[in-house]
Design an enzyme around this catalytic site. Sequence first.
Site, PDB file in Angstrom:
ATOM      1  N   ASP A  44       0.854  -1.187   0.000  1.00  0.00           N
ATOM      2  CA  ASP A  44       0.000   0.000   0.000  1.00  0.00           C
ATOM      3  C   ASP A  44       0.888   1.236   0.000  1.00  0.00           C
ATOM      4  O   ASP A  44       2.085   1.146   0.292  1.00  0.00           O
ATOM      5  CB  ASP A  44      -0.923   0.012   1.233  1.00  0.00           C
ATOM      6  CG  ASP A  44      -2.273   0.652   0.940  1.00  0.00           C
ATOM      7  OD1 ASP A  44      -2.280   1.764   0.375  1.00  0.00           O
ATOM      8  OD2 ASP A  44      -3.301   0.041   1.276  1.00  0.00           O
ATOM      9  N   ASP A  70       4.427   1.837  -4.404  1.00  0.00           N
ATOM     10  CA  ASP A  70       3.621   2.591  -5.362  1.00  0.00           C
ATOM     11  C   ASP A  70       3.319   1.670  -6.537  1.00  0.00           C
ATOM     12  O   ASP A  70       4.179   1.396  -7.374  1.00  0.00           O
ATOM     13  CB  ASP A  70       4.381   3.836  -5.818  1.00  0.00           C
ATOM     14  CG  ASP A  70       3.607   4.654  -6.837  1.00  0.00           C
ATOM     15  OD1 ASP A  70       2.479   4.249  -7.215  1.00  0.00           O
ATOM     16  OD2 ASP A  70       4.122   5.703  -7.270  1.00  0.00           O
ATOM     17  N   ASN A  93      -6.164  -6.470  -5.117  1.00  0.00           N
ATOM     18  CA  ASN A  93      -7.297  -5.734  -4.571  1.00  0.00           C
ATOM     19  C   ASN A  93      -7.226  -4.227  -4.808  1.00  0.00           C
ATOM     20  O   ASN A  93      -8.251  -3.559  -4.888  1.00  0.00           O
ATOM     21  CB  ASN A  93      -7.381  -6.014  -3.057  1.00  0.00           C
ATOM     22  CG  ASN A  93      -8.211  -4.982  -2.315  1.00  0.00           C
ATOM     23  OD1 ASN A  93      -9.434  -4.966  -2.395  1.00  0.00           O
ATOM     24  ND2 ASN A  93      -7.543  -4.095  -1.586  1.00  0.00           N
ATOM     25  N   TYR A 158     -12.948   4.363 -14.144  1.00  0.00           N
ATOM     26  CA  TYR A 158     -12.953   3.272 -13.165  1.00  0.00           C
ATOM     27  C   TYR A 158     -13.691   2.067 -13.743  1.00  0.00           C
ATOM     28  O   TYR A 158     -13.212   0.925 -13.668  1.00  0.00           O
ATOM     29  CB  TYR A 158     -13.629   3.746 -11.878  1.00  0.00           C
ATOM     30  CG  TYR A 158     -13.719   2.717 -10.785  1.00  0.00           C
ATOM     31  CD1 TYR A 158     -12.610   2.386 -10.018  1.00  0.00           C
ATOM     32  CD2 TYR A 158     -14.927   2.081 -10.498  1.00  0.00           C
ATOM     33  CE1 TYR A 158     -12.694   1.448  -8.992  1.00  0.00           C
ATOM     34  CE2 TYR A 158     -15.018   1.145  -9.479  1.00  0.00           C
ATOM     35  CZ  TYR A 158     -13.910   0.834  -8.729  1.00  0.00           C
ATOM     36  OH  TYR A 158     -14.000  -0.096  -7.721  1.00  0.00           O
ATOM     37  N   LYS A 162     -12.355  -1.671 -14.624  1.00  0.00           N
ATOM     38  CA  LYS A 162     -12.946  -2.849 -13.990  1.00  0.00           C
ATOM     39  C   LYS A 162     -13.482  -3.842 -15.016  1.00  0.00           C
ATOM     40  O   LYS A 162     -13.406  -5.059 -14.812  1.00  0.00           O
ATOM     41  CB  LYS A 162     -14.048  -2.421 -13.011  1.00  0.00           C
ATOM     42  CG  LYS A 162     -13.526  -1.728 -11.766  1.00  0.00           C
ATOM     43  CD  LYS A 162     -12.598  -2.634 -10.960  1.00  0.00           C
ATOM     44  CE  LYS A 162     -12.125  -2.002  -9.676  1.00  0.00           C
ATOM     45  NZ  LYS A 162     -11.247  -2.895  -8.891  1.00  0.00           N
ATOM     46  N   VAL A 191     -19.760  -2.173  -0.616  1.00  0.00           N
ATOM     47  CA  VAL A 191     -19.249  -2.677   0.662  1.00  0.00           C
ATOM     48  C   VAL A 191     -19.106  -1.516   1.639  1.00  0.00           C
ATOM     49  O   VAL A 191     -18.603  -0.441   1.284  1.00  0.00           O
ATOM     50  CB  VAL A 191     -17.891  -3.376   0.461  1.00  0.00           C
ATOM     51  CG1 VAL A 191     -17.382  -3.951   1.775  1.00  0.00           C
ATOM     52  CG2 VAL A 191     -18.019  -4.477  -0.593  1.00  0.00           C
ATOM     53  N   THR A 193     -17.384   0.518   3.876  1.00  0.00           N
ATOM     54  CA  THR A 193     -16.053   0.912   4.350  1.00  0.00           C
ATOM     55  C   THR A 193     -16.085   2.418   4.619  1.00  0.00           C
ATOM     56  O   THR A 193     -16.994   3.122   4.183  1.00  0.00           O
ATOM     57  CB  THR A 193     -14.970   0.620   3.295  1.00  0.00           C
ATOM     58  OG1 THR A 193     -15.219   1.437   2.134  1.00  0.00           O
ATOM     59  CG2 THR A 193     -14.977  -0.843   2.887  1.00  0.00           C
TER      60      THR A 193
END
Length: 250
Positions: A44, A70, A93, A158, A162, A191, A193
């Site tokens: 991360d 990165d 992920n 995005y 995907k 989800v 979060t």
Amino acid sequence: MGVTSAIYPSLKGKRVVVTGGGSGIGAGLVEAFVRQGAEVHFLDVLETESRVLETSLAGAEVPPVFHRCDLTDAGAIEGCFAKIGPVQVLVNNAGNDDRHTLDEVTPAYFDDRIAVNLRHMVFCAKAVVPAMKAAGEGAIINFGSISWHLGLPDLVLYETAKAGIEGMTRALARELGPFGIRVTCVAPGNVKTLRQMKWYTPEGEAEIVAQQCLKSRIEPADVAALVLFLASDDARMCTGHEYWIDAGWR
């Protein structure tokens, strides 16, 4: 998910890499694999959140290891995986769903969004495949999204990325299957979060739940339960497809 969660003996001791593991769904994945007794490494750029997670799990049988990386830098990916060593399970992920309109898209922003959401998955897979081929087995789990199937607004790049991830999953599954390597894709719904909550009012959240068959919010632990199965030997004949966890929204 408490004491009712499944334990997969085949995951114990496996070296697992989770990208984007410092927060949100990724943090839930790290915690879940740690509970399985796996050797978990997570990548991360979020230093603070990742160190907090690493510290919170320091007492585990096999504590996870954070690597600042990165993922838009292919050279950094190569160096990080060389340091980690042979990997049995890769969970691609990492991603970023910042909202944008078509008018805001420039060539530079296009390249950045593809790098953040799609390109790194190819290079992470490329990094782990040689050792998986040598072992004759391995699991790569890519994260897609319900968003492009629904055509949600303000996410054109995005959703483009995907959609590409699902195509990449099928292509890699075909190419790598003869070596015993399984490649699957998880497509989550909405989800709960901290990041996702910033996009929705309570009314908007209620609207999403109303469209689901199941009237509860999806939690990171629910997504992790599916990923654990796909990573385990119990899913030995699962490859080349998308697996949905959306509470029946689509």
